[in-house]
Design an enzyme around this catalytic site. Structure first.
Site, PDB file in Angstrom:
ATOM      1  N   SER A 100      -1.584  -0.618   5.922  1.00  0.00           N
ATOM      2  CA  SER A 100      -1.310  -1.671   4.946  1.00  0.00           C
ATOM      3  C   SER A 100      -2.049  -2.963   5.328  1.00  0.00           C
ATOM      4  CB  SER A 100       0.204  -1.873   4.828  1.00  0.00           C
ATOM      5  OG  SER A 100       0.528  -2.633   3.696  1.00  0.00           O
ATOM      6  N   HIS A 103       3.264   3.645  -1.734  1.00  0.00           N
ATOM      7  CA  HIS A 103       2.974   2.868  -0.527  1.00  0.00           C
ATOM      8  C   HIS A 103       4.074   3.072   0.511  1.00  0.00           C
ATOM      9  CE1 HIS A 103       0.741  -0.332   1.486  1.00  0.00           C
ATOM     10  NE2 HIS A 103       1.901  -0.836   1.870  1.00  0.00           N
ATOM     11  N   ASP A 130       0.056   4.270  -5.146  1.00  0.00           N
ATOM     12  CA  ASP A 130       0.008   3.051  -4.335  1.00  0.00           C
ATOM     13  C   ASP A 130      -0.747   1.968  -5.102  1.00  0.00           C
ATOM     14  OD1 ASP A 130      -0.660   1.121  -2.232  1.00  0.00           O
ATOM     15  OD2 ASP A 130      -0.142   2.705  -0.821  1.00  0.00           O
TER      16      ASP A 130
END
Length: 340
Positions: free
Chosen positions: A178, A304, A274
């Protein structure tokens, strides 16, 4: 009927209605990744706790036994004058002369090296190389470019101590998840400009572009864990309210860099649900056009952070295995699995 009983019934009814409204979104998720909290309000805030508990449950510290050594290391004072302290995991069963620099996620605003340490321990165990888990400064008090500066400082520390760690300075990879993957990408770019060697980068659903989230083009992406609103808010905190501005320097976000030529071989993994999927694909395609060797792992119906929510699901394991194989190739490591 008591007031408390009535309130409980109303709350239950409201929760059931919310879950019903969420059902069409949840049905887009691949079945093995449909965690119960996806139907709940505030599931994005709960996800950090859930991921931490899942890793403690499935990959406890006891699993590593005496095969790993973990120590706090001081990387020197950063620009604010405080000591940068991180976690170094060294496997007793070495698989080569490589090393990995890891950056945790959290939108530049949250997370910690400690929260990712089980993940890093598993990486060190399976790769058989030292893993430096970087505790970088967060943007709540230290906005851009503090965390990138810390990442470059960590890389320099690792390069300076490569010989004592039994590591080839030309065989170090950067990686993260991330926002941490975005930092890893920025560190790789800075390293290229400063002529510091980085052999490989592994980017798990990286946060690459501050412009994502301003346009209504998500196509059902970002419904879980990390939304367009979350993204805009985080980038604005990171960039002092200037996320998406046309005149920001190109090192503000990895996707803004004009030339990607000369960057290290790259692995990128991301799910199709995502929010970062389009920017990840775009970055991978630009790397390929720039002549960089790229491997991608796109997972249909993954949101995600799903691999943290359900780390033992087949889709999560496939992503992990794809990343580990890619890092092994990138660092020229032995293919066999390290002792468990």
């Amino acid at each position: 009927m008591s007031v408390l009983s009535t309130a409980a019934q109303l709350a239950s009814a409201a929760l059931a209605l919310y879950a019903l409204r969420r059902t069409p979104e949840v049905r887009r998720v691949t079945v093995s990744l449909r965690h119960p909290i996806l139907w709940l309000p505030l599931h994005n805030k709960l996800s950090f706790y859930v991921q931490n508990q899942q890793w403690k449950k499935h990959f406890p510290r006891e699993k590593w036994g005496n095969t790993l050594r973990v120590e706090e290391v001081r990387l020197g004072a950063h620009s604010a004058g405080e000591e940068l302290v991180s976690l170094l995991t060294v496997p007793r069963h070495r698989r080569g002369m490589g090393a990995l620099l890891w950056f945790h996620g959290g939108g530049h605003l949250a997370g910690s090296a400690a929260a990712d340490q089980l993940y890093c321990a598993r990486l060190a165990q399976e790769l058989g190389v030292p893993v430096l888990n970087v505790e970088y400064r967060l943007a709540g008090q230290h906005p851009y470019p503090s965390d990138i500066d810390d990442g470059v400082q960590a890389l320099r520390w690792l390069l300076q101590r490569a010989e004592s760690l039994g590591v080839s300075p030309d065989n170090i990879a950067v990686a993260g998840a991330s926002a941490g993957a975005g930092i890893a990408a920025s560190v790789a770019q800075r390293a290229h400009d400063a002529h510091l060697p980085v052999a490989f980068q592994a980017l798990v659903y990286p946060m690459l572009d501050d412009r994502t989230g301003f346009l209504d083009d998500a196509e059902h992406r970002g419904a879980f864990i990390w939304s367009a609103r979350s993204n805009v808010r985080a980038w604005n905190r990171y960039l002092n309210g200037r996320a998406g501005a046309a005149d920001l320097p190109e090192d503000t976000a990895p996707a803004r860099r004009v030339s990607l030529a000369g960057l290290p071989a790259t692995w990128i993994g991301c799910g199709t649900l995502d929010l970062f999927y389009p920017e990840n694909r775009a970055y991978a395609e630009r790397l390929v056009r720039a002549g960089v060797e790229v491997e991608t792992h796109w997972v249909e119906g993954m949101y995600h952070g799903a691999d943290g929510m359900l780390p033992t699901a087949r889709a999560s394991q496939d992503m992990w295995n794809s990343m580990v194989r890619a890092i092994r190739r990138g660092l020229h490591l032995h293919a066999e699995t390290a002792p468990r």
